[in-house]
Design an enzyme around this catalytic site. Structure first.
Site, short mmCIF file in Angstrom:
data_model
loop_
_atom_site.label_atom_id
_atom_site.label_comp_id
_atom_site.label_asym_id
_atom_site.label_seq_id
_atom_site.Cartn_x
_atom_site.Cartn_y
_atom_site.Cartn_z
CB ILE A 60 -0.93 -0.01 1.23
CG1 ILE A 60 -1.87 1.20 1.25
CG2 ILE A 60 -0.18 -0.09 2.55
CD1 ILE A 60 -2.96 1.12 2.34
CB SER A 61 1.07 4.27 -2.10
OG SER A 61 0.97 3.56 -3.29
CD GLN A 62 5.70 8.44 1.84
OE1 GLN A 62 6.21 8.21 0.73
NE2 GLN A 62 6.19 9.33 2.67
#
Ligand code: SAH
Length: 217
Positions: A60-62
């Site tokens: 999951i992206s930052q």
């Protein structure tokens, strides 16, 4: 446990502090419960300033990267948005909060299933998830989706070049944001379609998992 305070802190220190000011987007980031999308971790860490594993070798992206990419797209409340790489479904929920409708494609069946489950549980009725290869865009499921085009397209995995299929599904005046470059390091690129021309703008270095498919790796 209520993580409202963690979410507000995330928005203040990770997002606003780095220059994102769109209140609709900031409100969505304050609202969507990120910890519900990241199984198997201590919930508290869901609000930390970095990417996290979501299984199947994906991340999951930052939070800031999600905010930055959506800010680049300048999404309006009535917009129809295509997302490639549903992953956990977190970013899908954020888009559903600020756009009219979201069409999201995920390659890995278990991730597509889990995302659909959580987004249904949360009661989103403006999200469609398709399992398949998103490098060729949204595969029409109904007659009225045959020539579908989108106001905005966001790709959450790294492409070697801009997939033609996605450019075809981008509306005139629309924007596409994607990480583009090598398998290990890329540039965040914003593409606009104006009067039939493709205008590219480069927003600097980033690192995403690879976009795997016919027009990807
Ligand atoms: N935005 C997501 C993060 C996704 S990580 C989130 O909030 O969780 C990138 C995702 O892209 C992974 O789940 C990966 O399986 C998916 N992906 C890679 N290639 C793809 C393709 N060709 N079509 C659709 N999804 C793809």
């Amino acid at each position: 446990m209520d993580y409202t305070k963690q979410r507000n802190n995330m928005v203040e220190h990770q997002i606003k502090a780095r220059g994102i000011t769109d209140e609709r987007l900031l409100d969505a980031l304050r609202k969507v419960e990120r910890h519900l999308f990241i199984p198997g971790h201590s919930d508290h860490f869901a609000y930390s300033d970095g990417p996290m594993c979501i299984g199947e070798g994906q991340t999951i992206s930052q939070p800031y990267i999600v905010a930055l990419m959506l800010d680049m797209l300048k999404i309006k409340p009535e917009d129809i948005v295509l997302e490639i790489g549903t992953g956990s479904g977190y970013q899908t929920a954020i888009i559903a909060e600020i756009a009219g409708e979201v069409y999201s494609v995920e390659r890995i069946p278990s991730l597509a299933r889990n995302a659909r489950k959580i987004l249904d549980t949360l009661g989103y009725s403006n999200i469609k998830i398709q399992q398949g290869d998103g490098t060729i865009g949204w595969k029409p499921e109904k007659e009225n989706e045959k020539d579908i085009t989108f106001d905005a397209i966001i790709v959450s995995a790294a492409a070697p070049s801009i997939p033609e299929g996605l450019l075809t599904q981008l509306k005139e005046g629309g924007r596409l944001v994607l990480p583009c470059g090598s398998r290990f390091v890329q540039d965040l690129v914003c593409v606009r379609k104006e009067n039939g021309n493709i205008i590219k703008e480069n927003f600097g270095g980033c690192q995403f998992v690879p976009l795997i498919g016919e027009q990807g790796w």
